[in-house]
Scaffold this active site. Structure first.
Site, PDB file in Angstrom:
ATOM      1  N   ASP A 129     -85.987  71.714 -37.308  1.00 41.04           N
ATOM      2  CA  ASP A 129     -86.624  72.002 -36.033  1.00 41.04           C
ATOM      3  C   ASP A 129     -85.662  72.831 -35.182  1.00 41.04           C
ATOM      4  OD1 ASP A 129     -88.377  72.114 -33.942  1.00 41.04           O
ATOM      5  OD2 ASP A 129     -88.704  69.957 -33.791  1.00 41.04           O
ATOM      6  N   GLU A 140     -93.318  68.695 -25.026  1.00 36.31           N
ATOM      7  CA  GLU A 140     -92.080  68.036 -25.479  1.00 36.31           C
ATOM      8  C   GLU A 140     -91.462  67.172 -24.373  1.00 36.31           C
ATOM      9  OE1 GLU A 140     -89.559  70.393 -28.080  1.00 36.31           O
ATOM     10  OE2 GLU A 140     -91.109  71.910 -28.222  1.00 36.31           O
TER      11      GLU A 140
HETATM   12  C1  BGC Z   1     -90.622  71.650 -31.596  1.00 39.65           C
HETATM   13  C2  BGC Z   1     -91.419  71.966 -32.831  1.00 39.65           C
HETATM   14  C3  BGC Z   1     -91.769  73.425 -32.859  1.00 39.65           C
HETATM   15  C4  BGC Z   1     -90.531  74.264 -32.732  1.00 39.65           C
HETATM   16  C5  BGC Z   1     -90.798  75.748 -32.716  1.00 39.65           C
HETATM   17  C6  BGC Z   1     -89.475  72.595 -31.397  1.00 39.65           C
HETATM   18  O1  BGC Z   1     -88.852  72.383 -30.173  1.00 39.65           O
HETATM   19  O2  BGC Z   1     -90.129  70.329 -31.672  1.00 39.65           O
HETATM   20  O3  BGC Z   1     -92.562  71.161 -32.893  1.00 39.65           O
HETATM   21  O4  BGC Z   1     -92.452  73.719 -34.041  1.00 39.65           O
HETATM   22  O5  BGC Z   1     -89.863  73.931 -31.529  1.00 39.65           O
HETATM   23  O6  BGC Z   1     -91.392  76.149 -31.551  1.00 39.65           O
HETATM   24  C1  BGC Z   2     -89.167  77.326 -27.202  1.00 41.83           C
HETATM   25  C2  BGC Z   2     -89.956  76.270 -27.944  1.00 41.83           C
HETATM   26  C3  BGC Z   2     -89.026  75.272 -28.457  1.00 41.83           C
HETATM   27  C4  BGC Z   2     -88.131  74.740 -27.345  1.00 41.83           C
HETATM   28  C5  BGC Z   2     -87.121  73.779 -27.867  1.00 41.83           C
HETATM   29  C6  BGC Z   2     -88.319  76.699 -26.140  1.00 41.83           C
HETATM   30  O1  BGC Z   2     -87.572  77.666 -25.476  1.00 41.83           O
HETATM   31  O2  BGC Z   2     -90.044  78.235 -26.623  1.00 41.83           O
HETATM   32  O3  BGC Z   2     -90.682  76.823 -28.982  1.00 41.83           O
HETATM   33  O4  BGC Z   2     -89.767  74.259 -29.005  1.00 41.83           O
HETATM   34  O5  BGC Z   2     -87.459  75.776 -26.684  1.00 41.83           O
HETATM   35  O6  BGC Z   2     -86.334  73.257 -26.850  1.00 41.83           O
END
Ligand code: BGC
Ligand code: BGC
Length: 740
Positions: free
Chosen positions: A303, A500
């Site tokens: 991830d 998130e």
């Molecule tokens: C998330 C994932 C996601 C990835 C890419 C991460 O922060 O936990 O679910 O696929 O970012 O955007």
């Molecule tokens: C991205 C997300 C990712 C996240 C993780 C963001 O800046 O756009 O895709 O999941 O950072 O912290």
């Protein structure tokens, strides 16, 4: 399958692009065995692997964020993959803009000596949600409420068409998380709090990928986040899931088992820990359990900067790179620091810290999927699907999904459905006319946003369109101006977008002051108040509920708000059932079915209109299959393959049953006897029930039949005593089967 692209014919490279693409550089290696699509994939992979340098190989294992690379970086550094983080889009955010961007990067990848195409991943988690104009489907929590795996599969298919239409080939979906604590900001990404729902909804994997990778609009799917992401004790992404192995296997593993059985191409590791060990570095979970025991042959992706978290310090070190790759990560998502990463891997391999066999295994897994997807034959964007983006057909499907996901929780005096005609209706609430709010996070941007962010229909627009010409619909967001002359007030309230960690709720889980003020105004007018709750999870509403005549949980419906109105006006009688237990109070979190805590509404609860109420929880994800013409006679042949993997108190069974006869079995039903006191606790991809010592497995409602020559694969978990002998015989619809 990806079309209009580069084809390698014998020794010559021929451009058959219908769109004008600058010619790629001459194929330095055209006509080699790996470029021959008539050879088996395994042979092509071995041939290619034998030609790759160490730099080619570590490049394949690297995934960078689009904004941190140029096309020539793909050439120079041999990068194997790119991603778009949430909301990371080309300046021209439409199908052509995405496809042009994709092709530009792909030209960089194909300019390398071996011309290995890159693969591009994106979070298409409720439709192709980063692409402006795409259909935004309900978030997973709503699909879980529908209990309709066939619907999930159709949504997967529609999303794959839209992803393909924007030139992309890989989605980081589905989240197969089993959300056990509604404080978690990703609760809405979960299909439900018990494994049975996410397991049943793995049909969406088949929707994304199609029946085979490389078929029409086939998009590689990702089962995420492996494993236990929804089980952390503090309800956060980076928390610790403190449970025994048998509980981990019983609650969090079944959806992944089902996804592997469906051939999911990739699995993403969870940021979380299991009993204090970060999953990104856990060799037992990744290599032994997922790749070994479950037999996962696709590739494992980390991830977002997930390897950085192993030692608890900012950034990553060579030691973290070594630990995670040796644990079994195949492709590493290093959004920005990919150059540092390449250096560390190279040094670690040269120093013998990562065996070459591990690097080769990772490459085999990644290249196998690229070959299977047809990327070598069709590396450029398939623009023929661009017209499916936000198409009428897909919006109709999304509206159906919205209807099926509504859960009616309260309906005093049958206030719903609303009569279409007569009198006046008052609509209020911050989520009534806000498509951004009703779509939630992961919509055009990572966090999502309030306002007019994407095309579609708001709930208010849906209500206006559904109300007859004899009804006056008045809208005032805050409820100002209502009086007793209205026949009812509809308050569309709840949460605003988040994704998130921003959605974690360690404290209050109640309505905000804006909503409470709106609701007070409506209640004071003395008219029946119907609340439509737009939220990514159950909220703490017990104190306000007595003031409401009706309550409809709408979850995060997405771009087709008309589906909510369909339920309000009775064009569709609600069928949704709670995929999560609804708390009495936030202090009860975590609260889940079977834990003995008093719920406001239990798991499985949901009313309908016909006879007034249907309060019975429905614990099984789908209705009992309705057999068409039950086959009385058994098949004239069948075969069963039986394997188990055992741990101290239980075991997982994996069964493949093949109809080697000449008649279709509808429904099919496999029986065996357990002789050592084994007891089935759950099944997936089939209904597995036990009566005494007899176990019966039958097809799910969406796949009840078994054609001649067809096989079906299902699994189950069971408790056992000291012994677990293999059943001595199996009967398919009464006929004894050969077994192995
Ligand atoms: C998330 C994932 C996601 C990835 C890419 C991460 O922060 O936990 O679910 O696929 O970012 O955007
Ligand atoms: C991205 C997300 C990712 C996240 C993780 C963001 O800046 O756009 O895709 O999941 O950072 O912290």
């Amino acid at each position: 399958m990806r079309t209009r692209s580069l084809a390698v014919c014998g020794a010559a490279t021929v451009l058959i692009a219908a769109v004008a693409l600058p010619a790629p550089p001459p194929a330095a290696a055209a006509g080699l065995p790996y470029q021959d699509p008539s050879r088996p994939v395994a042979e092509r992979v071995s041939d290619l692997l034998g030609r790759m340098t160490l730099d080619d190989k570590i490049g394949q294992m690297t995934q960078a964020e689009r904004a941190s690379v140029t096309a020539s970086d793909l050439t120079t550094y041999r990068l194997g993959s790119l991603l778009s983080g949430g909301g990371s889009a080309p300046a021209q955010n439409n199908a052509a803009g995405w496809a042009d961007m994709y092709d530009g990067f792909q030209r960089g990848a194909l300019a390398t000596p071996l011309q290995i195409p890159m693969i591009y991943g994106i979070d298409a988690v409720h439709g192709d949600n980063n692409v402006l104009g795409s259909t935004i489907f309900p978030h997973n929590i709503g699909l879980g409420a529908s209990r309709d795996p066939a619907l999930a599969q159709q949504i997967g298919r529609a999303t794959a068409e839209e992803v393909t239409g924007a030139g992309l080939d890989w989605t980081f979906a589905p989240c197969l998380c089993v959300a056990r604590n509604d404080r978690w900001g990703r609760t809405y990404e979960s299909f439900g709090e018990k494994p049975e729902i996410p397991t049943a909804m793995t049909t969406i994997v088949t929707g994304f990928q199609g029946t085979t990778l490389g078929g029409p609009a086939s998009v590689l799917a990702t089962a995420k986040h492996y494993i236990g992401d929804g089980g952390t004790t503090n309800g956060t992404d980076q928390g610790d899931t403190q449970i025994s192995e048998s509980e981990l296997r019983a609650i969090h593993l079944p959806p992944f088992q089902a996804a592997v059985q469906r051939g999911v191409g990739s699995v993403m590791i969870s940021f979380s820990s299991w009993n204090s060990v970060k999953s990104h570095g856990n060799k037992y979970l990744i290599t032994d359990l997922l790749k070994g025991e479950l037999g996962f042959t696709g590739f494992v992706v980390s991830d977002w900067a997930g390897i950085d978290q192993l030692d608890g310090q900012k950034g990553f070190t060579q030691a973290e790179v070594v630990q995670s790759i040796n644990a079994g990560l195949d492709m590493i998502m290093v959004p920005n620091d990919w150059k540092t990463f390449l250096g560390y891997v190279r040094t670690a391999v040269q120093a013998g810290q990562i065996p070459m066999s591990r690097i080769d295994d990772a490459n085999r897994r990644i290249l196998t999927k690229k070959f299977e997807l047809g990327l070598f034959e069709h590396p450029y964007a398939d623009r023929s699907y661009a017209g499916t983006i936000g198409s009428a057909a897909h919006r109709t499907l999304a509206r159906q999904a919205v209807r099926e996901s509504q859960v009616l929780l309260k309906n005093d005096d049958n206030v719903l459905p609303l009569a279409r005609n007569g009198g006046k209706l008052f609509v209020a609430g911050k989520n009534a006319d806000d498509i951004g709010n009703q779509s939630g996070g992961w919509t055009l941007s990572w966090q999502g946003a309030s306002g007019n962010t994407v095309p579609g229909t708001t709930v208010l627009q849906g209500i206006r369109a559904a109300a007859g010409s004899g009804t006056t619909v008045t809208y005032q967001r805050d409820g100002v101006g209502i009086d007793s002359s209205y026949r009812a007030a509809i308050a569309v309230v709840g949460e605003t977008p988040y994704a998130e960690g921003q959605g974690d709720r360690p404290g209050s889980m109640g309505l905000d002051s804006t909503d409470l003020a709106t609701l007070n105004r409506l209640h004071a007018a003395g008219v029946p108040v119907i609340v439509v709750l737009v939220s990514g999870r159950p909220l703490d509403i017990a104190a306000e509920l007595p003031d409401w005549s009706g309550l409809l949980a709408a979850w995060l419906p997405g771009s087709e708000g008309a589906g909510v109105a369909d339920v309000l006006f009775g064009d569709y009688a609600p069928t949704g059932k709670l995929p999560m237990t609804w708390m009495q109070s936030a202090t009860e979190e975590p609260i889940n079915d079977g834990d003995g805590k008093a719920a406001l509404f239990p798991y499985g609860y949901g009313l309908t209109y016909a006879g007034g109420t249907d309060p019975s929880p429905s614990p099984t994800p789908t209705p009992t299959p309705t057999p068409t013409t039950p086959t009385t006679a058994g098949p004239d042949g069948c075969r069963v393959a039986w394997t188990t993997s055992d741990w101290n108190t239980g075991f997982t069974g994996n069964v493949t049953v093949t109809n080697t006869g000449t008649a279709t079995l509808n429904p099919w039903s496999l029986q065996w006897t357990f002789t050592a006191g084994q007891t089935v606790t759950q099944g997936w991809s089939a209904r597995v029930t036990q009566s005494g010592t007899t176990v019966t497995a039958t097809g799910e409602s969406w796949s009840p039949s078994l054609a001649p020559g067809a096989s079906t694969v299902f699994g189950f978990n069971a408790n056992r005593g000291t012994d677990n002998p293999r059943p001595s015989s199996f009967r398919l619809n009464g006929t004894p089967c050969e077994s192995s």
